[in-house]
Structures are given as structure tokens and as C-alpha cells.
Design an enzyme around this catalytic site. Structure first.
Site, PDB file in Angstrom:
ATOM      1  N   ASN A 171     -11.790  -1.651   6.528  1.00 27.19           N
ATOM      2  CA  ASN A 171     -10.405  -1.583   6.019  1.00 27.19           C
ATOM      3  C   ASN A 171      -9.942  -0.161   5.733  1.00 27.19           C
ATOM      4  O   ASN A 171      -8.776   0.056   5.427  1.00 27.19           O
ATOM      5  CB  ASN A 171     -10.199  -2.477   4.780  1.00 27.19           C
ATOM      6  CG  ASN A 171     -10.836  -1.903   3.533  1.00 27.19           C
ATOM      7  OD1 ASN A 171     -11.895  -1.289   3.612  1.00 27.19           O
ATOM      8  ND2 ASN A 171     -10.212  -2.077   2.392  1.00 27.19           N
ATOM      9  N   ASN A 186     -16.578 -23.292   3.456  1.00 28.09           N
ATOM     10  CA  ASN A 186     -15.595 -22.887   4.456  1.00 28.09           C
ATOM     11  C   ASN A 186     -15.217 -24.073   5.331  1.00 28.09           C
ATOM     12  O   ASN A 186     -16.004 -24.989   5.528  1.00 28.09           O
ATOM     13  CB  ASN A 186     -16.205 -21.782   5.330  1.00 28.09           C
ATOM     14  CG  ASN A 186     -15.167 -21.133   6.227  1.00 28.09           C
ATOM     15  OD1 ASN A 186     -14.080 -20.807   5.760  1.00 28.09           O
ATOM     16  ND2 ASN A 186     -15.470 -20.975   7.501  1.00 28.09           N
ATOM     17  N   ARG A 187     -13.981 -24.004   5.843  1.00 29.52           N
ATOM     18  CA  ARG A 187     -13.483 -25.055   6.752  1.00 29.52           C
ATOM     19  C   ARG A 187     -14.468 -25.266   7.907  1.00 29.52           C
ATOM     20  O   ARG A 187     -14.832 -26.380   8.227  1.00 29.52           O
ATOM     21  CB  ARG A 187     -12.103 -24.614   7.263  1.00 29.52           C
ATOM     22  CG  ARG A 187     -11.419 -25.583   8.151  1.00 29.52           C
ATOM     23  CD  ARG A 187     -10.038 -25.113   8.472  1.00 29.52           C
ATOM     24  NE  ARG A 187     -10.029 -23.817   9.174  1.00 29.52           N
ATOM     25  CZ  ARG A 187      -8.942 -23.206   9.582  1.00 29.52           C
ATOM     26  NH1 ARG A 187      -7.757 -23.721   9.361  1.00 29.52           N
ATOM     27  NH2 ARG A 187      -9.021 -22.059  10.225  1.00 29.52           N
ATOM     28  N   LYS A 245      -9.084  -5.750  11.071  1.00 23.93           N
ATOM     29  CA  LYS A 245     -10.284  -5.295  10.355  1.00 23.93           C
ATOM     30  C   LYS A 245     -11.572  -5.457  11.168  1.00 23.93           C
ATOM     31  O   LYS A 245     -12.499  -4.680  11.024  1.00 23.93           O
ATOM     32  CB  LYS A 245     -10.425  -6.049   9.030  1.00 23.93           C
ATOM     33  CG  LYS A 245      -9.382  -5.644   8.001  1.00 23.93           C
ATOM     34  CD  LYS A 245      -9.672  -6.315   6.674  1.00 23.93           C
ATOM     35  CE  LYS A 245      -8.575  -6.075   5.679  1.00 23.93           C
ATOM     36  NZ  LYS A 245      -8.877  -6.623   4.366  1.00 23.93           N
ATOM     37  N   GLY A 289     -13.270 -12.231   6.924  1.00 22.71           N
ATOM     38  CA  GLY A 289     -13.506 -10.826   6.560  1.00 22.71           C
ATOM     39  C   GLY A 289     -13.547 -10.600   5.061  1.00 22.71           C
ATOM     40  O   GLY A 289     -14.492  -9.979   4.552  1.00 22.71           O
ATOM     41  N   ALA A 290     -12.537 -11.077   4.329  1.00 25.54           N
ATOM     42  CA  ALA A 290     -12.488 -10.841   2.888  1.00 25.54           C
ATOM     43  C   ALA A 290     -13.667 -11.547   2.208  1.00 25.54           C
ATOM     44  O   ALA A 290     -14.333 -10.971   1.342  1.00 25.54           O
ATOM     45  CB  ALA A 290     -11.159 -11.335   2.314  1.00 25.54           C
ATOM     46  N   SER A 302       0.807  -1.230   0.000  1.00 26.07           N
ATOM     47  CA  SER A 302       0.000   0.000   0.000  1.00 26.07           C
ATOM     48  C   SER A 302       0.838   1.276   0.000  1.00 26.07           C
ATOM     49  O   SER A 302       0.487   2.228  -0.718  1.00 26.07           O
ATOM     50  CB  SER A 302      -0.964  -0.003   1.191  1.00 26.07           C
ATOM     51  OG  SER A 302      -1.913  -1.015   1.004  1.00 26.07           O
TER      52      SER A 302
HETATM   53  P1  NAP Z   1      -9.860 -14.132   8.081  1.00 21.95           P
HETATM   54  O1  NAP Z   1     -10.950 -13.206   8.456  1.00 21.95           O
HETATM   55  O2  NAP Z   1      -8.919 -14.618   9.115  1.00 21.95           O
HETATM   56  O3  NAP Z   1     -10.573 -15.411   7.380  1.00 21.95           O
HETATM   57  C1  NAP Z   1      -9.827 -16.485   6.934  1.00 21.95           C
HETATM   58  C2  NAP Z   1     -10.753 -17.515   6.294  1.00 21.95           C
HETATM   59  O4  NAP Z   1      -9.926 -18.547   5.759  1.00 21.95           O
HETATM   60  C3  NAP Z   1     -11.699 -18.202   7.253  1.00 21.95           C
HETATM   61  O5  NAP Z   1     -12.886 -18.508   6.559  1.00 21.95           O
HETATM   62  C4  NAP Z   1     -10.956 -19.481   7.631  1.00 21.95           C
HETATM   63  O6  NAP Z   1     -11.798 -20.589   7.949  1.00 21.95           O
HETATM   64  C5  NAP Z   1     -10.245 -19.794   6.354  1.00 21.95           C
HETATM   65  N1  NAP Z   1      -9.005 -20.533   6.605  1.00 21.95           N
HETATM   66  C6  NAP Z   1      -7.955 -20.120   7.359  1.00 21.95           C
HETATM   67  N2  NAP Z   1      -6.988 -21.056   7.359  1.00 21.95           N
HETATM   68  C7  NAP Z   1      -7.442 -22.089   6.588  1.00 21.95           C
HETATM   69  C8  NAP Z   1      -6.908 -23.342   6.218  1.00 21.95           C
HETATM   70  N3  NAP Z   1      -5.718 -23.727   6.641  1.00 21.95           N
HETATM   71  N4  NAP Z   1      -7.647 -24.152   5.424  1.00 21.95           N
HETATM   72  C9  NAP Z   1      -8.882 -23.764   4.993  1.00 21.95           C
HETATM   73  N5  NAP Z   1      -9.436 -22.577   5.330  1.00 21.95           N
HETATM   74  C10 NAP Z   1      -8.720 -21.751   6.103  1.00 21.95           C
HETATM   75  O7  NAP Z   1      -8.937 -13.501   6.935  1.00 21.95           O
HETATM   76  P2  NAP Z   1      -9.365 -12.426   5.824  1.00 21.95           P
HETATM   77  O8  NAP Z   1      -9.192 -11.037   6.355  1.00 21.95           O
HETATM   78  O9  NAP Z   1     -10.683 -12.815   5.283  1.00 21.95           O
HETATM   79  O10 NAP Z   1      -8.225 -12.629   4.735  1.00 21.95           O
HETATM   80  C11 NAP Z   1      -8.144 -13.803   3.953  1.00 21.95           C
HETATM   81  C12 NAP Z   1      -7.155 -13.608   2.814  1.00 21.95           C
HETATM   82  O11 NAP Z   1      -7.691 -12.680   1.885  1.00 21.95           O
HETATM   83  C13 NAP Z   1      -5.837 -12.970   3.277  1.00 21.95           C
HETATM   84  O12 NAP Z   1      -4.880 -13.959   3.417  1.00 21.95           O
HETATM   85  C14 NAP Z   1      -5.454 -11.997   2.178  1.00 21.95           C
HETATM   86  O13 NAP Z   1      -4.364 -12.493   1.431  1.00 21.95           O
HETATM   87  C15 NAP Z   1      -6.664 -11.949   1.288  1.00 21.95           C
HETATM   88  N6  NAP Z   1      -7.105 -10.556   1.060  1.00 21.95           N
HETATM   89  C16 NAP Z   1      -6.710  -9.945  -0.085  1.00 21.95           C
HETATM   90  C17 NAP Z   1      -7.113  -8.653  -0.354  1.00 21.95           C
HETATM   91  C18 NAP Z   1      -6.692  -7.998  -1.640  1.00 21.95           C
HETATM   92  O14 NAP Z   1      -6.837  -6.772  -1.755  1.00 21.95           O
HETATM   93  N7  NAP Z   1      -6.204  -8.725  -2.617  1.00 21.95           N
HETATM   94  C19 NAP Z   1      -7.913  -7.955   0.554  1.00 21.95           C
HETATM   95  C20 NAP Z   1      -8.297  -8.604   1.727  1.00 21.95           C
HETATM   96  C21 NAP Z   1      -7.872  -9.914   1.968  1.00 21.95           C
HETATM   97  P3  NAP Z   1     -12.396 -20.826   9.431  1.00 21.95           P
HETATM   98  O15 NAP Z   1     -13.629 -20.009   9.489  1.00 21.95           O
HETATM   99  O16 NAP Z   1     -12.647 -22.267   9.476  1.00 21.95           O
HETATM  100  O17 NAP Z   1     -11.350 -20.369  10.406  1.00 21.95           O
END
Ligand code: NAP
Length: 307
Positions: free
Chosen positions: A111, A175-176, A90, A154-155, A41
Site C-alpha cells: 500500500n 471468509n465467504r 495493492k 488484502g486488508a 488521503s
Molecule cells: P479484497 O482483497 O478484495 O478482499 C475482500 C474480502 O472480502 C475477501 O475476503 C472477500 O471474500 C470478502 N468479500 C467481498 N465481498 C463479500 C460479500 N459480499 N460477502 C462476504 N464477503 C465478501 O479487499 P481488501 O483490500 O482486503 O479491502 C477490504 C475492505 O477493507 C475495503 O472495503 C476497505 O474499506 C477496507 N480497508 C480499510 C483500510 C483502512 O485504512 N481503514 C485499509 C485497507 C482496507 P472472497 O475471498 O470470498 O472473495
């Protein structure tokens, strides 16, 4: 405020904020995260600031969860323009806002913060950033797609809400932890009450993250989105195996590492089109810039700065 330094640091801390030594141009924007070292960013936002001749800088702040409240209090007092929030802030930052917008309330995550008259306004630009990213990568709008989202954090919530608002043809959430997928689908049910029916499958569904369930769905899906962190770390497996993907599917991995993620590799192996999350990152950042400055973001300048 103490004497100005000549050069900005790569990463600031809470203690830096508490004993602030400003630089030229002054730092009035930033990203709070933990970890934050690899955030793209600052490159993108500083290029935009410079291009628009706005006399300020955007910096990285390594802020741990127990420091978030103090850090946010400080940027309010120091009259920052605003900050971005990334992992893991977030959701936690929600309760520190004065006015979350509708999107923030529905997604349950923020965000972008804008400081206005000493008040903290909260926004979520991930969903719209995703929609623009998909349009750019695949020349197609969400309303014409049958979408499967992997993840319910969140995403995923921001992306699912965007798909719902844009009236996508179908939405499947997996989802897991199945309950979280089910809860998200339940929250979006009203958006899918309309008559857009495509064959025998439901327009909105939560399914378990199991091979058989995904295999059944994939024939009724156009776009698979990875919104889990699987792929961030070297050695991570693909969130779904290559054998489940097919040439008709488009794959959008929200992870934006320089290397191909395992899911993007799996998609290419299956003959599918694939993109990583750089375009989403770019567009959520451009939307944040527009919130802060009420003017159009110089997208191409920001894109070039990220490469
Ligand atoms: P988060 O709120 O922590 O959510 C993570 C999600 O992934 C949950 O649904 C979780 O499942 C699942 N998960 C985590 N570990 C896993 C595993 N080992 N196997 C299967 N599922 C798993 O995170 P977030 O903020 O949504 O972010 C997720 C990803 O989105 C980030 O890593 C980031 O790279 C990406 N992102 C990208 C952008 C962009 O601008 N490109 C913006 C935002 C986010 P459970 O519910 O079972 O725990």
C-alpha cells in the site's frame, strides 16, 4: 515539463501524468486507485506536508488496472517521493516493485511505494495502522485479544499477520470462500505454536462464514474485525447479523464511511463497543509519511484534517 498551473486538479489521470503540468507546490506524492474520488488521503497528507513545511503536494490519481504499469513507470521517472495504492492495485503492484519489504512479501499486498534512486521500494502499513487504531479506540493491545477476522483478502491478510506477530491470544479467520481463510490460517500456523492456551478452543482456526460456526466462536472472542467491503455501499447488509454479537465483544469495522456501517449499527444494537476504520486509515497514512520522509508524522494535524 510544461508550464506550471496555479491550482491542482481534484483527480488526475494517466494522461495527465503523461503530459505533466506541475503546480505550486509541486505534486510529488499521491494515491492510485479506481475508484479514488472519495479517498481522504490527500486531505490528511497535505495537512502533514504543510505543517512540516515540506514544499510539495499529494494528489489523487484515477488509474485503472491496465494503466498501473505505465503510471508507476512515470512516477519513477518523474522522481516522485512515492505513492499510496488502494483498491484494486495493492496486489497487482507487487510485481512492479524492485524491493518489497518482508511484510509486503508475507501479506502479498503493497500500500506504500517509496521511490529511491530510481528504484521502487514497497511497504505495507495496513497491519500496523490497524494495531494502532485498535489501541486508540479500545485502549487495548492485540496481544491481549482473541480476534475474529471477517474476510481473507488484502486488508484481512495484513491484519491477520499483525495479530500473529503481536502474539494475540487467539485468531479466528472466517471468509465467504472458506479455502482462502484456511490458506491464511495455514500460513500463520508457526506464530501460534506457543503455549498460550485458553480453554478448550484452538488458538488459530479458520471457520466457515455460517451462523452456527460464528455463534459457537463468539463466546471465545473479544474483537470482531470486518475486513470485507460489506458496508461500503448503501443498502449493504452487515457481514454478520446483530444477533451474533454480544455486549462483551468489541467491533472494529475497517470501513470508514461517514455514516454508521451496518456492522457498527449491529454492534451498538447488541450493546457492544464499536469503531469504524478512520483510525486505521489515519495511522497507516502516518506510517507512510514516516517511510517517505524519515521523520515523525504530525498525527493530530492529520487527524483534524480528515474530519
Ligand atoms: P479484497 O482483497 O478484495 O478482499 C475482500 C474480502 O472480502 C475477501 O475476503 C472477500 O471474500 C470478502 N468479500 C467481498 N465481498 C463479500 C460479500 N459480499 N460477502 C462476504 N464477503 C465478501 O479487499 P481488501 O483490500 O482486503 O479491502 C477490504 C475492505 O477493507 C475495503 O472495503 C476497505 O474499506 C477496507 N480497508 C480499510 C483500510 C483502512 O485504512 N481503514 C485499509 C485497507 C482496507 P472472497 O475471498 O470470498 O472473495
Amino acid at each position: 515539463m510544461k508550464k506550471k498551473r496555479a491550482v491542482a486538479k481534484e483527480v488526475y489521470s494517466l494522461s495527465d501524468l503523461q503530459n505533466w503540468h506541475d503546480v505550486v507546490p509541486p505534486i510529488r506524492l499521491g494515491v492510485f486507485g479506481d475508484p479514488v474520488e472519495h479517498s481522504l488521503s490527500p486531505q490528511m497528507q497535505n495537512a502533514a506536508l504543510k505543517h512540516c513545511k515540506i514544499d510539495m503536494q499529494y494528489a489523487r490519481f484515477h488509474i485503472s488496472p491496465n494503466e498501473l504499469r505505465d503510471a508507476i513507470d512515470l512516477i519513477r521517472k518523474m522522481e516522485f517521493v512515492g505513492v499510496n495504492l488502494t483498491i484494486p492495485h495493492k496486489v497487482a503492484a507487487l510485481k512492479l516493485l524492485d524491493t518489497p519489504d518482508e511484510n509486503v512479501k508475507r501479506v502479498g499486498a503493497v500500500n506504500v511505494i517509496k521511490v529511491e534512486g530510481g528504484k521502487l521500494r514497497g511497504f505495507n502499513t495496513d497491519g500496523r495502522g490497524f494495531a494502532r487504531g485498535v489501541r486508540e479506540e479500545f485502549s487495548v493491545d492485540l496481544r491481549d485479544l482473541r480476534v475474529m477476522i471477517l474476510g481473507a483478502g488484502g486488508a484481512a491478510r495484513a491484519i491477520a499477520l499483525q495479530c500473529a506477530k503481536e502474539n494475540c491470544e487467539r485468531l479466528v479467520i472466517t471468509n465467504r470462500s472458506f479455502e482462502k481463510a484456511q490458506k491464511l490460517a495455514d500460513e500463520l500456523r508457526d506464530f501460534f505454536a506457543g503455549p498460550k492456551v485458553l480453554g478448550p478452543v484452538a488458538r488459530l482456526q479458520a471457520i466457515s462464514l455460517e451462523e452456527a460456526a460464528i455463534r459457537f466462536q463468539i463466546g471465545h472472542i473479544d474483537l470482531v474485525v470486518n475486513a470485507t467491503p460489506l458496508g461500503l455501499n448503501r443498502g449493504d447488509p452487515s457481514p454478520i447479523p446483530a444477533r451474533l454479537l454480544a455486549p462483551h465483544v468489541m467491533v472494529y469495522d475497517t470501513i470508514y464511511s461517514a455514516e454508521r456501517t451496518p456492522l457498527v449499527s449491529a454492534a451498538i444494537e447488541a450493546g457492544a463497543r464499536a469503531a469504524n476504520g478512520l483510525s486505521m486509515l489515519l495511522h497507516q497514512g502516518a506510517l507512510a509519511f514516516e517511510i517517505w520522509f524519515q521523520r515523525e508524522a504530525p498525527i493530530e494535524v492529520m487527524r483534524t484534517a480528515m474530519l
